[in-house]
Every structure is written in C-alpha cells, then in structure tokens.
Enzyme design. Structure first.
Site, PDB file in Angstrom:
ATOM      1  CG  HIS A   4       5.188   1.097   2.698  1.00 43.09           C
ATOM      2  ND1 HIS A   4       4.697   2.262   2.137  1.00 43.09           N
ATOM      3  CD2 HIS A   4       4.563   0.985   3.893  1.00 43.09           C
ATOM      4  CE1 HIS A   4       3.836   2.821   2.959  1.00 43.09           C
ATOM      5  NE2 HIS A   4       3.720   2.055   4.037  1.00 43.09           N
ATOM      6  CG  HIS A  54      -0.093   0.153   2.523  1.00 43.88           C
ATOM      7  ND1 HIS A  54       0.510  -0.918   3.132  1.00 43.88           N
ATOM      8  CD2 HIS A  54       0.231   1.238   3.283  1.00 43.88           C
ATOM      9  CE1 HIS A  54       1.163  -0.503   4.212  1.00 43.88           C
ATOM     10  NE2 HIS A  54       1.016   0.801   4.327  1.00 43.88           N
ATOM     11  CG  ASP A  61       1.821   5.000   4.774  1.00 43.89           C
ATOM     12  OD1 ASP A  61       1.309   3.882   4.572  1.00 43.89           O
ATOM     13  OD2 ASP A  61       2.787   5.167   5.556  1.00 43.89           O
ATOM     14  NE  ARG A  67       9.214  -5.246  11.716  1.00 41.11           N
ATOM     15  CZ  ARG A  67       8.421  -4.469  10.972  1.00 41.11           C
ATOM     16  NH1 ARG A  67       7.202  -4.858  10.667  1.00 41.11           N
ATOM     17  NH2 ARG A  67       8.844  -3.305  10.536  1.00 41.11           N
TER      18      ARG A  67
HETATM   19  C1  LIG Z   1      -5.381   8.257   8.462  1.00 42.79           C
HETATM   20  C2  LIG Z   1      -5.499   7.117   7.814  1.00 42.79           C
HETATM   21  C3  LIG Z   1      -4.344   6.340   7.226  1.00 42.79           C
HETATM   22  C4  LIG Z   1      -4.972   4.998   6.979  1.00 42.79           C
HETATM   23  C5  LIG Z   1      -6.349   5.431   6.498  1.00 42.79           C
HETATM   24  C6  LIG Z   1      -6.767   6.376   7.602  1.00 42.79           C
HETATM   25  C7  LIG Z   1      -7.139   5.524   8.841  1.00 42.79           C
HETATM   26  C8  LIG Z   1      -6.489   4.114   8.798  1.00 42.79           C
HETATM   27  C9  LIG Z   1      -5.004   4.213   8.347  1.00 42.79           C
HETATM   28  C10 LIG Z   1      -4.312   2.895   8.091  1.00 42.79           C
HETATM   29  C11 LIG Z   1      -3.407   2.397   9.228  1.00 42.79           C
HETATM   30  C12 LIG Z   1      -2.757   1.059   8.826  1.00 42.79           C
HETATM   31  C13 LIG Z   1      -2.217   1.029   7.405  1.00 42.79           C
HETATM   32  C14 LIG Z   1      -3.235   1.666   6.428  1.00 42.79           C
HETATM   33  C15 LIG Z   1      -2.767   1.493   4.995  1.00 42.79           C
HETATM   34  C16 LIG Z   1      -4.616   1.095   6.730  1.00 42.79           C
HETATM   35  O1  LIG Z   1      -5.120   0.098   6.254  1.00 42.79           O
HETATM   36  O2  LIG Z   1      -5.228   1.855   7.688  1.00 42.79           O
HETATM   37  C17 LIG Z   1      -3.462   3.117   6.847  1.00 42.79           C
HETATM   38  C18 LIG Z   1      -4.348   4.018   6.004  1.00 42.79           C
HETATM   39  C19 LIG Z   1      -3.684   4.716   4.804  1.00 42.79           C
HETATM   40  O3  LIG Z   1      -2.571   5.215   4.896  1.00 42.79           O
HETATM   41  O4  LIG Z   1      -4.353   4.743   3.763  1.00 42.79           O
HETATM   42  O1  LIG Z   2       5.180  -2.437  10.195  1.00 40.12           O
HETATM   43  C1  LIG Z   2       5.733  -1.893   9.239  1.00 40.12           C
HETATM   44  O2  LIG Z   2       6.946  -1.970   9.034  1.00 40.12           O
HETATM   45  C2  LIG Z   2       4.922  -1.121   8.221  1.00 40.12           C
HETATM   46  C3  LIG Z   2       3.691  -0.446   8.789  1.00 40.12           C
HETATM   47  C4  LIG Z   2       2.955   0.355   7.772  1.00 40.12           C
HETATM   48  O3  LIG Z   2       3.312   0.444   6.626  1.00 40.12           O
HETATM   49  C5  LIG Z   2       1.728   1.088   8.177  1.00 40.12           C
HETATM   50  O4  LIG Z   2       1.268   0.956   9.335  1.00 40.12           O
HETATM   51  O5  LIG Z   2       1.194   1.824   7.313  1.00 40.12           O
HETATM   52 FE   LIG Z   3       2.256   2.100   5.547  1.00 40.73          FE
END
Ligand SMILES: C=C1C[C@]23C[C@H]1CC[C@H]2[C@@]12CCC[C@@](C)(C(=O)O1)[C@H]2[C@@H]3C(=O)O
Ligand SMILES: O=C(O)CCC(=O)C(=O)O
Ligand SMILES: [Fe+2]
Length: 350
Positions: A287, A227, A229, A297
C-alpha cells in the site's frame, strides 16, 4: 533498553533522511520530491473494500477479507468516536507547529521515535511529501515535553488513551483473524496476552502519526511510498480525507485501488507476520499514500506485534501444506526489513 530500541541502534538511518522539507514554505514541488510521471502507470480506481462489523464477525467474510484483500474496514469496533476526533485534533496541533519547534523533538539516526521522515525513505531516491511522529514505550512524554515544555499533558493523555484502546482492539483482532483460520484460542494464547497478562509476555507495538501537507502538484508527488507493514496487523485511522491506496491482488498488478474512508470506521492492514503465521494464506498487501491539493491529511497507524523475543512461525502447516517460512522473532524480522526492505519476507522462506 528494550530489544526493538537496540535493533534501531544497530540499523541507523542516514542523517539526510530524517528532517522533512518545511512544506509550509514550499509553493512549487522541488525536483527532489518529483516522482515518476503518472502516465507511466494506469489510473488508480476505487473499489469498495470489505467492511466487517466486528461486534459479530462472520468467520467466512473475515477469512475472505484477509486472503483476498489483506486490507478491510472494521465497524462497531467500540473505540469512541470522540477519541478518534481528539486524536485527529492533536495530530493537526502537532504538525501545525512551526518547523523550528518540531525539530526540537527530531528522531536521532539510531532511534525509531520522535519527529521526522519515515524510515523507508532510505530505500527510495526521491523524497516523500509527508512528515511523521513515532511513539514507542516511554518516548511519548519525552518528545512531547520537548515540543510543548509547559503544555504537553493534553497531547499525552489523548495519545495514551488511544494506545490503550488500540492494544485491546488489536488483541481482539488478532484472535479473530487467526480464529477465522480455525486456530483455537489455546493455540493463540502465546500470541495474544490476556488482559491481566504479565509484562513479560505483553505484546509490543509502535504508533506512527503521519501528516501529508497540502501539495502544489499532487500528481507528481508521493505521500508514503509503496510498502508492506512489518506488523502482525496495523490499525489505521485515516479520518475522512482519502489518500490510502492498495495494490490490486485480483487483477492488473500495477493498478492501485483507492480506499475511500468509511464514516467512523478503522482500516485493518494485514502485516507480514500474519502472512507468515497463516503460512502464506493471509496477504500483507502493498500500500501507499497519495496527497492532494486542498486538504491537510493526517493518519494514525498502530503497528501491533508479538511479545518480545517470541518465536513465531506458520501455525496452519499440515502434511499437504508444509511450512513455507521458518520461525523468527519480530526483532529478527525488523532487522531484516531495515536492510532488505521489500525483500525481507523472502529471506525467511524455507
Ligand atoms: C514497528 C515498525 C514498523 C515500521 C518499522 C518499525 C518501526 C518504524 C515503522 C514504520 C512506520 C511508518 C511506515 C513504515 C513502513 C516505516 O517506514 O516505518 C513502518 C515500518 C514497517 O512496517 O516496516
Ligand atoms: O496514511 C496512510 O493512509 C497510510 C499509512 C501507512 O501505510 C503507514 O503508516 O504504514
Ligand atoms: Fe503502512
């Protein structure tokens, strides 16, 4: 209700993509958690990603790191190592609770905070070998009280302290990386509130605690699926157990690069909003996280975003480089990401 919370209400997640597997009781990888065969993709490689000392950052190095890598380590960041250590201990403490306790703080389908599977799970058929705990605004105390009715003060104090440190550090980093493009402090004032900034223009953030339990067959499992961020930038603490991998921007597209932890360092991941603000110059690198057979971890990802309802857009556009993206708010972007996932960015192209 704040505007991000409203957004998650409007984009609920399926019930079956909230509660993780009870990993402690799982000795073989169930079919639901088997991802594609590793022989279908090239072996990941390790390459040192840029390391930047932010006490006296060199603009050119910083810009290069954002343009060519989209991910880099920072050192001399000023976050006390004892705090990083405490955050790691509290994460281990939380995720080591038995499932019937963690479930008490489970995220509801139309919320974004609490215990559960990451949101992006709904875009993949297979399930991930991970569990998470998400924090936004006042959700911390509410969920921690459910986990530890009489004993949540320590957890809350450590996490709140960490959020404060991350807020300061992320504002410094946003100024630095945008400054490396030649943008003036004045042009960024709206993006990074000053320390005394009123609540009205304070930036929004989201803290995600990730746990990747020991896995019986790590080659076939996925910790966190690929994904980008959705933040301006993300500050990631990954302790000293490797697991983060980034997509190679220079060479073969399908080759993953392992990011080896740097002692006391933090990882900065450029988010989609920085890609937009820099008019495509900064990369929001794809990533993922892989798992291993011997070590539990944990990682903490702090997603830094712009202030509520603030319209952002390319700041570096000129006549040679007209804006590639239209203006948008974080709320708008997250709503698009919640339905279109990795295609969201392209929806905002001019
Ligand atoms: C502020 C954010 C950032 C979100 C969306 C929203 C709430 C949840 C976050 C996360 C957190 C975990 C990885 C991710 C990829 C996920 O699945 O939920 C993130 C996502 C994103 O970066 O798109
Ligand atoms: O755990 C990791 O190294 C990656 C976490 C991550 O990419 C995320 O929380 O968006
Ligand atoms: Fe991430």
């Amino acid at each position: 209700m704040n505007s991000l919370a409203q957004l998650f209400k409007n984009n609920p997640v399926n019930h079956d993509r909230i509660i993780p597997l009870d990993f402690t009781n799982t000795k073989t990888l169930p079919d639901s958690h088997v991802w594609s065969k590793p022989e279908l993709e090239p072996e990941p490689m390790t390459r040192p990603i840029p390391v930047i000392s932010i006490s006296s950052p060199e603009k050119v190095l910083l810009r290069h790191a954002c343009e060519e890598w989209g991910v880099f380590h920072i050192t001399d960041h000023g976050v006390p190592l004892s705090l990083l250590h405490n955050v790691e201990c509290q994460m281990k403490r939380l995720f080591s609770l038995p499932m019937h306790r963690k479930i008490l703080a489970v995220r509801s389908p139309d919320e974004s905070t609490g215990y559960g599977v990451v949101r992006i799970s709904m875009f993949y058929d297979k399930l991930m070998w991970s569990e998470g705990f998400s924090v936004m605004d006042s959700s911390l105390r509410r969920h921690a009280t459910l986990l530890w009715p009489d004993d949540h003060a320590e957890f809350c104090n450590v996490i709140e302290e960490y959020q404060k440190e991350m807020a300061n550090l992320s504002h410094r980093l946003v100024s630095m990386v945008m400054g490396s493009l030649g943008l003036k402090h004045k042009e960024l004032r709206w993006l990074v509130p000053n320390i005394t900034g009123s609540r009205a223009n304070s930036s929004q953030s989201f803290l995600q605690l990730n746990s990747y339990p020991v896995c019986p067959d790590p080659d076939l499992a996925m910790g966190l699926a690929p994904h980008t961020d959705s933040s301006l930038l993300t500050i990631l603490y990954q302790g000293n157990i490797p697991g983060l991998e980034i997509q190679n921007l220079q060479a073969e597209k399908s080759r993953w690069i392992g990011v080896e932890p740097v002692e006391g360092g933090l990882v900065v991941i450029m988010g989609d909003l920085s890609h937009i603000i820099s008019n495509g110059r900064f990369k929001s690198t794809m990533h993922r996280a892989v798992v291993n057979k011997t070590h539990h971890r944990v990682s903490a990802a702090y997603f830094s975003g712009p202030p509520k309802n603030l319209q952002i857009g390319p700041l570096t556009a000129d006549t040679d480089h007209p804006p590639l993206y239209r203006r948008l708010t974080w709320e708008e972007y997250l709503a698009a990401k919640a339905t279109h996932f990795n295609k969201a960015l392209s929806l905002f192209r001019c």
